[in-house]
Design an enzyme around this catalytic site. Structure first.
Site, PDB file in Angstrom:
ATOM      1  N   SER A 154     -33.416  25.948  41.904  1.00  0.00           N
ATOM      2  CA  SER A 154     -32.288  24.986  41.487  1.00  0.00           C
ATOM      3  C   SER A 154     -31.500  24.625  42.844  1.00  0.00           C
ATOM      4  O   SER A 154     -32.459  24.043  43.762  1.00  0.00           O
ATOM      5  CB  SER A 154     -31.342  25.963  40.695  1.00  0.00           C
ATOM      6  OG  SER A 154     -30.545  25.042  40.157  1.00  0.00           O
ATOM      7  N   ASP A 319     -37.263  22.912  30.951  1.00  0.00           N
ATOM      8  CA  ASP A 319     -36.231  23.030  31.936  1.00  0.00           C
ATOM      9  C   ASP A 319     -35.694  21.408  31.702  1.00  0.00           C
ATOM     10  O   ASP A 319     -36.356  20.529  32.520  1.00  0.00           O
ATOM     11  CB  ASP A 319     -36.550  23.342  33.154  1.00  0.00           C
ATOM     12  CG  ASP A 319     -35.098  23.417  34.394  1.00  0.00           C
ATOM     13  OD1 ASP A 319     -34.021  22.677  33.780  1.00  0.00           O
ATOM     14  OD2 ASP A 319     -35.402  23.539  35.425  1.00  0.00           O
ATOM     15  N   HIS A 352     -34.011  26.190  32.366  1.00  0.00           N
ATOM     16  CA  HIS A 352     -33.787  26.013  33.545  1.00  0.00           C
ATOM     17  C   HIS A 352     -33.789  27.690  33.976  1.00  0.00           C
ATOM     18  O   HIS A 352     -34.285  28.194  35.182  1.00  0.00           O
ATOM     19  CB  HIS A 352     -32.423  25.454  33.824  1.00  0.00           C
ATOM     20  CG  HIS A 352     -32.122  25.391  35.465  1.00  0.00           C
ATOM     21  ND1 HIS A 352     -33.245  24.863  36.467  1.00  0.00           N
ATOM     22  CD2 HIS A 352     -31.103  25.803  36.124  1.00  0.00           C
ATOM     23  CE1 HIS A 352     -32.617  24.937  37.607  1.00  0.00           C
ATOM     24  NE2 HIS A 352     -31.401  25.457  37.489  1.00  0.00           N
TER      25      HIS A 352
END
Lengths: 379, 204
Positions: A154, A319, A352
Site C-alpha cells: 500500500s 482489492d 486490500h
C-alpha cells in the site's frame, strides 16, 4: 508463542538525526528521531539488508514480540522471521516508524524543542519523498550503502517505488505490494472524508488538542471505520458478517443491530485508543500527494527512466482500494524502461487487507522471489 | 546455466532449439503462455535475451520466479493491452496457439507488440493423427496428450491451415521448421511432421 518460526523477543532502537531535513513542502525539521527494529544479522559485506516500509497505520514493530508484552506480535510476523518468506536467517530486516508517526518517531505528538510543547498542527506535512530521505539517512547510520530489497504494501509500496527513483543505486530489488503509482480521485475522496471526520471533531482544536487534554476520538474513529470498509471486499464482508444480527430481533432504534456495525465500531474504538489523529491526517495526505509522474508531464514511463532496480509487483483480485489495474500501470512503465519485473495477481477474497494475510500462493511467490535475492549474495 | 541444462531442455522440447536458432544475441523476447519459464530460461542461456513471460497459472508464476525468469501474470485471451506497440523484437507463442480461443486477435496482437512473431504448435495433419481419425478415434499422442473430453486444445490446425490463415490475415511467413521428435522433416512436412515452428511478421 511458537519459538521455532518466530523471531522471538525484539527491542525497539532509536536513531537521532541532527542534520536538518528539508521537506518537500519547504518546511525544515532541524532534528528528529526515528524508532526502528532489526531482525537477523547484517552480513560482513552488508549486502543482505531489507527495508520494510509501513502503510498508513503501520510502524516499526514488524516481527517478533516484546519481553514485557508477549501478545504484541509484529504486524508482518507471518512474512518476516526464521524460515519465513523474508527469512531472517538470510536477511537483515529493518522496520521503522516513519517521520510523523505516532509510535516513537518524531511526529505531531512529539515535543517541539523550540516551544517545549507538542508539535501538533505545526508538524510539517511530510511526503513519501521525505520519508525515503529520512530512511536513507537511517541506512547511512547503519552503514548500509545498498539494500538487497525494499518492500512495502500500500503506502509502503509507494515508498519502495520512490526509493528506486530517488536512490536508484541503493536498492537492488523493489517489491511493491497492493500499491499504486498514484491515487485515483475516488481514493483521494475516501481520504478526504476520513480527514473531514477528524478536522470537524470539536476536540480537534486545529490539531493542537494535546494542550487541551483531549483527543478527537470521534473523528478518528469515523475515519478508521470508513477506511476499514474500503480495505475489505464486499465478498469478504458478506462471508464474515452477512446480515447477521447481534440478537434475533431488529431494535427499531439507532443502536447496533447488525454484526458488521458492531465490528466496525469495535475496530474504530480500538484504533482511536492508540493512534494519533494528526498522524492519520498526515499519512493520508502523503498518500494523496504521491505522484512521481507529476514532474514528468504525467508520464510514468519518464518517471521510471532513472530506476535501476529489479521489481516484483503484487496485487490482489478483490482489492478495490488499490486495484490490480493500478499495479499493472506500474508494470507497464517498468516494461517500457526494460527493467526486470515480475507481476503476480493473487486471487484472494480479502480485499486490500490481503497483503497482510497469510495466503499460501502469495507467500509462495514472496518466498521464491526472496530466495532468488538470497542466492545473489550467498552464491 | 550450464551447457548440460541447455541440451537437456532442447531434448525435452525440440522446438526450443529451433526457436533459439532464430533469435539473435540480446534480443528482447515476450513469451506468451510461458509455462514454468523453461523456454525463456533456455533463451537467456543461449541468446542472452531480455525476456518476459506471460502466464495465467499461479503455480507457473512461482515456477517462473524460481527459474529466474521475469513473468507477468495475465490472461492472453483478454489481449496484450499491458504491452506497448513494438516493445519486443520477438513475441513467442510456444505450443499454446491451439489452446487459445481468440486466436485471430491474439496473432494480430503479437505483431502489434513484437517486430516478429514465432509460433509452435502440434501439426494435426501428422500421419499418426490422420491414422487415429481413420480408425475412428481422436488422436492422443505425446504431442497431443489429451483425451477429447479434457483437452485444452480448441483450435487445432495443420500446416496448410496455418499458412492459409497467415495469408488471409496479411501475415508474412519468414521461416518454418517442421519436426518429429528432434529430427527435422523436409519431405512432406504436413504429413510427416508432428510439430511446426513458424517465424512471421506483418505483410507490408
Amino acid at each position: 508463542m511458537n519459538a521455532s518460526n518466530n523471531i522471538g523477543i525484539v527491542n525497539a532502537q532509536y536513531a537521532q538525526f541532527n542534520t536538518p531535513i528539508s521537506c518537500k513542502s519547504g518546511a525544515v525539521l532541524p532534528n528528529y528521531e526515528l524508532v526502528y527494529e532489526t531482525y537477523g544479522t547484517l552480513n560482513s559485506d552488508k549486502s543482505n539488508a531489507v527495508l520494510v516500509c509501513h502503510a498508513l497505520s503501520g510502524h516499526h514493530h514488524v516481527a517478533g514480540y516484546y519481553a514485557d508484552d508477549p501478545k504484541n506480535v509484529g504486524w508482518w510476523d507471518t512474512m518476516v522471521g526464521p524460515g519465513k518468506p523474508i527469512d531472517t536467517e538470510k536477511f537483515f530486516v529493518i522496520g521503522l516508524n516513519n517521520l510523523g508517526g505516532c509510535h516513537g518517531s518524531t511526529g505531531p505528538m512529539s515535543i517541539n524543542p523550540k516551544t517545549g510543547k507538542p508539535y501538533g498542527a505545526s508538524f510539517p506535512v511530510v511526503t513519501v519523498e521525505d520519508w525515503v530521505e529520512s530512511q536513507a539517512r537511517l541506512a547511512d547510520q547503519l552503514g548500509i550503502d545498498q539494500f538487497a530489497a525494499i518492500i512495502g504494501g500500500s503506502l509502503g509500496g509507494m515508498q519502495a517505488l520512490q526509493w528506486s527513483l530517488a536512490h536508484p543505486g541503493r536498492v537492488r530489488h523493489v517489491l511493491a505490494i497492493a500499491s499504486a503509482p498514484r491515487l485515483t480521485a475516488q481514493n483521494i475522496a475516501f481520504n478526504d472524508v476520513a480527514r473531514n471526520a477528524i478536522l470537524t471533531d470539536p476536540n480537534f482544536y486545529g490539531g493542537d488538542y494535546y494542550e487541551h487534554g483531549v483527543v478527537p476520538t470521534r473523528g478518528l474513529r469515523l475515519a478508521r471505520m470508513l477506511g476499514h470498509i474500503t480495505y475489505l471486499s464486499n465478498d469478504a464482508m458478506a462471508d464474515k458478517f452477512g446480515r447477521g444480527l447481534r440478537s434475533d430481533k431488529y431494535s427499531y432504534s439507532y443502536d447496533i443491530d447488525f454484526e458488521i456495525e458492531s465490528y466496525l465500531r469495535y475496530q474504530g474504538d480500538k484504533f482511536a485508543a492508540y493512534f494519533d489523529a494528526n498522524t492519520y491526517l498526515l499519512m493520508t495526505k502523503a498518500l494523496d500527494y504521491f505522484d512521481p509522474a507529476r514532474e514528468y508531464d504525467d508520464d510514468l514511463n519518464k518517471a521510471f527512466a532513472v530506476a535501476r532496480a529489479n521489481f516484483l509487483v503484487v496485487s490482489f483480485t478483490t482489492d478495490w482500494r488499490f486495484a490490480p489495474e493500478r499495479s499493472r500501470a506500474i508494470v507497464k512503465s517498468l516494461l517500457h524502461n526494460r527493467l526486470k519485473v515480475s507481476y503476480a495477481e493473487i486471487t484472494s477474497t480479502h480485499g486490500h487487507d490481503s497483503f497482510l494475510m497469510q495466503h499460501t500462493h502469495y507467500h509462495n511467490v514472496m518466498r521464491a522471489y526472496f530466495d532468488n535475492i538470497a542466492s545473489e549474495f550467498t552464491a | 546455466m550450464s551447457t548440460h541444462d541447455h541440451s537437456t531442455l532442447a531434448a525435452t522440447r525440440p522446438d526450443f532449439a529451433a526457436i533459439a536458432a532464430w533469435i539473435p544475441q540480446g534480443a528482447s523476447v515476450l513469451d506468451l503462455g510461458c509455462g514454468d519459464g523453461s523456454l525463456l530460461r533456455y533463451l537467456q542461456g543461449t541468446s542472452k535475451v531480455q525476456g518476459y513471460g506471460v502466464e495465467i497459472s499461479d503455480d507457473n508464476i512461482v515456477a517462473c520466479i524460481r527459474n529466474q525468469v521475469n513473468v507477468i501474470q495475465g490472461d492472453l485471451e483478454s489481449g496484450l493491452s499491458g504491452f506497448e506497440s513494438n516493445a519486443f523484437d520477438y513475441v513467442i507463442l510456444s505450443q499454446t496457439l491451439q489452446a487459445t480461443r481468440h486466436t485471430e486477435p491474439l496473432m494480430q496482437e503479437m505483431l502489434r507488440v513484437g517486430r516478429e512473431g514465432i509460433v509452435s504448435f502440434p501439426n494435426f495433419g501428422y500421419w499418426r493423427n490422420r491414422m487415429d481419425i481413420l480408425q475412428g478415434n481422436m488422436p492422443v499422442s505425446e504431442v497431443l496428450p489429451y483425451q477429447w473430453y479434457d483437452t485444452p486444445n480448441v483450435h487445432l490446425c495443420t500446416l496448410h491451415d496455418f499458412e492459409t490463415f497467415c495469408h488471409d490475415n496479411k501475415i508474412y511467413i519468414l521461416d518454418r521448421r517442421v519436426m518429429t521428435g528432434d529430427s527435422e522433416i523436409r519431405l512432406l512436412p504436413n504429413l510427416l511432421g508432428s510439430t511446426a515452428v513458424y517465424r512471421f511478421k506483418r505483410a507490408v
